[in-house]
Design a protein around this motif. Structure first.
Motif, short mmCIF file in Angstrom:
data_model
loop_
_atom_site.label_atom_id
_atom_site.label_comp_id
_atom_site.label_asym_id
_atom_site.label_seq_id
_atom_site.Cartn_x
_atom_site.Cartn_y
_atom_site.Cartn_z
N PRO A 19 0.80 -1.23 0.00
CA PRO A 19 0.00 0.00 0.00
C PRO A 19 0.83 1.28 0.00
CG PRO A 19 -0.83 -1.57 1.61
CD PRO A 19 0.49 -2.09 1.14
N HIS A 20 2.09 1.18 0.45
CA HIS A 20 2.91 2.38 0.59
C HIS A 20 4.08 2.41 -0.41
CE1 HIS A 20 0.69 2.77 4.32
NE2 HIS A 20 1.10 1.58 4.68
N ARG A 21 4.23 1.37 -1.20
CA ARG A 21 5.44 1.25 -2.00
C ARG A 21 5.56 2.33 -3.07
NH1 ARG A 21 6.25 -4.59 -4.03
NH2 ARG A 21 6.22 -4.90 -1.77
N LYS A 22 4.45 2.60 -3.77
CA LYS A 22 4.52 3.61 -4.84
C LYS A 22 4.80 4.99 -4.28
CE LYS A 22 2.18 1.73 -8.85
NZ LYS A 22 1.10 1.93 -9.85
N HIS A 23 4.22 5.29 -3.13
CA HIS A 23 4.49 6.59 -2.52
C HIS A 23 5.98 6.70 -2.16
CE1 HIS A 23 4.40 9.93 0.35
NE2 HIS A 23 3.27 10.28 -0.21
N ALA A 24 6.53 5.60 -1.63
CA ALA A 24 7.96 5.61 -1.30
C ALA A 24 8.81 5.76 -2.56
CB ALA A 24 8.33 4.32 -0.58
N LEU A 25 8.41 5.10 -3.64
CA LEU A 25 9.17 5.22 -4.88
C LEU A 25 9.16 6.64 -5.41
CD1 LEU A 25 8.25 1.89 -6.71
CD2 LEU A 25 10.54 2.63 -6.02
N CYS A 26 8.04 7.35 -5.23
CA CYS A 26 8.02 8.77 -5.61
C CYS A 26 9.14 9.52 -4.89
CB CYS A 26 6.67 9.39 -5.24
SG CYS A 26 5.29 8.88 -6.26
N SER A 27 9.24 9.27 -3.60
CA SER A 27 10.27 9.92 -2.80
C SER A 27 11.66 9.50 -3.25
CB SER A 27 10.05 9.58 -1.32
OG SER A 27 11.10 10.06 -0.52
N TYR A 28 11.85 8.20 -3.52
CA TYR A 28 13.17 7.69 -3.90
C TYR A 28 13.62 8.26 -5.25
CZ TYR A 28 12.45 4.23 -0.18
OH TYR A 28 12.22 3.61 1.02
N TYR A 29 12.70 8.33 -6.21
CA TYR A 29 13.07 8.88 -7.52
C TYR A 29 13.37 10.38 -7.43
CZ TYR A 29 12.40 4.81 -10.50
OH TYR A 29 12.55 3.60 -11.12
N ARG A 30 12.69 11.05 -6.52
CA ARG A 30 12.99 12.48 -6.36
C ARG A 30 14.39 12.67 -5.78
NH1 ARG A 30 9.64 17.18 -3.06
NH2 ARG A 30 10.62 18.93 -4.16
N VAL A 31 14.75 11.83 -4.82
CA VAL A 31 16.11 11.87 -4.27
C VAL A 31 17.13 11.53 -5.36
CG1 VAL A 31 17.69 10.80 -2.61
CG2 VAL A 31 15.37 11.40 -1.92
N LEU A 32 16.78 10.58 -6.23
CA LEU A 32 17.66 10.25 -7.35
C LEU A 32 17.85 11.47 -8.25
CD1 LEU A 32 19.21 8.07 -9.00
CD2 LEU A 32 17.06 7.62 -10.20
N GLY A 33 16.77 12.21 -8.50
CA GLY A 33 16.90 13.43 -9.30
C GLY A 33 17.81 14.45 -8.65
#
Length: 526
Positions: A247-261
């Protein structure tokens, strides 16, 4: 025979002609063992431990010491080493009684690892109490933004207590202030300890944030960043996101990809940064419906990131459009207005005309009274409270009825909060003879830390010459929670009947004072 092999390998590297190097090097290097040797000399009660190891060929060496209970307590070697024999001596006097494992690993390859165990007795060592350790933890956290040297000392104090249950977080949070006071070897050794202790995607993300410098406080000044390390751990966070419940994985991935940026930005890889930020917008669009305020904040933040990329690419028209769209989503961002004016000036060569441009943009901004779209506190009663000031005086909200009260919610961890306090001091001084009261409430409860922030608040008050009352929230009062305060800084203006008449989230220097003064004058005039 080991020295003989080392000698032969050195001769092969230095003296063999170039055309034969590959063949002869293979022949001479073949007998060399690929794993290091490791010898530990220590008695259970002596204070000194000697660790000797050999490196058979040029390798990155990771020498670590961990307890069966306390986890990793030291990484004395974390750097490239030439072939040879090495010895490290450490003082283990303050280590707790435990069985320890010493490991040496070459090139991060666990197949090229040696380890030895030994037992250490420390019957006279005094273990710090949980209360003492919590106090040190709070001091380490509260000094991170303004005094990294002191913060590092507090983290070291915690890590000396190798039975401390929160060692992984201590290793992790010390990485930020270490950027200011330590060299690459020590910083990366601390990262390695954090990862060994808590190998989770959220930890990898936090390491990337520290290493790309995106969230470092301005008080740190110039520090050496490690974009390649940031990229390594941002990618590792994304690859490890399976450890997060669905339930929380996609929200976390949003955060992770932003940190990658942000990590790509630090590495000056602008095209890759743009792709990462676009990925965030794509993922966020796939999430279930969110509260509009949350969605707008996320969208606005990523649009600002894309605007930064366009600015660095000198695409000022694109940057202006992205910053404008970001402000429509999140008009209370503390930096966006200043960034917009800067890009406007770069685009036109002058800031002439910016005022008209900004006025047209403000007409597109959402109204704070649109309660169905963005929650508003305006018109609501401010909750009663009884809080202490940093001097120990008690202030009751009931005693302030009949006055116009300017309330500022802030946090010592919040960079924009500090200059806003200085602006509020000007309000306090200018309206000293009017029925106007300025107070600041430190948002302690929502951060889970209470009185231990008191010394930090006092220090900030002294540094900024604040003379109006500075209060601190408590678990019992929970004014921030009862007021539905979601961001710091947030400034409210309350009328003489106790109703909120103005709310400002964030801090934009150019408009803060004029807006606050205009509301105060209106309320004074009745």
């Amino acid at each position: 025979m080991k020295p003989f092999y080392l000698l032969i390998s050195c001769i092969a590297i230095v003296f063999i002609p170039a055309q034969n190097t590959l063949v002869l090097a293979q022949e001479t290097m073949a007998p060399v063992p690929s794993r290091p040797t490791l010898t530990v000399v220590a008695s259970p009660t002596d204070s000194i431990i000697a660790i000797s190891y050999t490196v058979p060929e040029s390798s990155f060496v990771n020498l670590s010491i961990s307890g069966t209970v306390g986890g990793v307590i030291a990484i004395p070697v974390y750097e490239p080493r030439m072939p040879g024999e090495y010895t490290v001596k450490l003082n283990k006097k303050h280590w707790p009684q435990e069985v320890y494992t010493i490991s040496v690993v070459l090139n991060h390859d666990r197949k090229r690892r040696r380890s030895r165990r030994f037992t250490h007795h420390a019957p006279d060592r005094q273990i710090a109490s949980d209360e003492q350790l919590q106090q040190v933890w709070n001091q380490a956290i509260s000094s991170m933004r303004f005094d990294p040297e002191t913060s590092v000392k507090h983290w070291e104090t915690l890590l000396e207590n190798t039975d401390y249950e929160n060692r992984g977080a201590a290793f992790l949070y010390s990485c930020g202030p270490l950027l200011k006071v330590a060299d690459s070897t020590r910083v990366h050794a601390q990262i390695d300890s954090a990862v060994k202790w808590v190998p989770r995607s959220s930890v990898y993300k936090s390491i990337a944030i520290f290493m790309n410098g995106h969230d470092l406080p301005s008080s740190y000044g110039d520090v050496k960043l490690y974009p390649s390390t940031a990229l390594q751990y941002a990618k590792k966070a994304i690859a490890s996101a399976d450890d997060i419940p669905l339930p929380h994985r996609k929200h976390a991935l949003c955060s992770y990809y932003r940190v990658l940026g942000h990590s790509y930005l630090a590495a000056e890889k602008l095209d890759d940064a743009e792709i990462a930020f676009q990925k965030v917008l794509s993922l966020f669009g796939e999430l279930p419906e969110h509260h509009t305020l949350v969605k707008n904040k996320w969208d606005g933040g990523v649009l600002k990131d894309l605007g930064m990329v366009k600015t660095l690419k000198r695409d000022y028209d694109g940057a202006l459009q992205l910053y404008s769209d970001a402000l429509v989503k999140n008009p209370w961002d503390t930096d966006l207005w200043n960034m917009l004016q800067r890009v406007y000036t770069l685009r036109h060569g002058t800031d002439e005309g910016y005022r008209a441009f900004a006025t047209r943009l403000e007409q597109r901004l959402p109204s704070k009274n649109e309660a169905d779209e963005i929650r508003s506190l305006i018109g609501k009663n401010f909750p009663d409270f009884s809080l202490k000031t940093i001097e120990g005086e008690t202030i009751n909200f009931a005693d302030l009825k009949g006055q116009i009260v300017v309330v500022n919610f802030w946090g010592s961890w919040c960079g924009p909060c500090i200059p806003e306090l200085s602006m509020l001091e000007k309000i306090h001084s200018e309206y000293s003879d009017a029925p106007v009261k300025v107070i600041a409430i430190h948002d302690m409860f929502r951060r889970g830390i209470f009185k231990d922030y008191l010394s930090t608040i006092q220090k900030i008050a002294e540094q900024t010459n604040i003379s109006f009352p500075m209060l601190y929230d408590t678990k019992e009062a929970n004014i921030a929670g009862r007021s539905d305060i979601r961001h710091t800084p947030t400034t409210l203006i309350i009328d003489k009947e106790g109703k909120i008449q103005y709310e400002e989230m964030g801090y934009v220097e150019t408009r803060f004072l004029p807006q606050v003064k205009a509301i105060i004058e209106k309320l004074i005039a009745g």
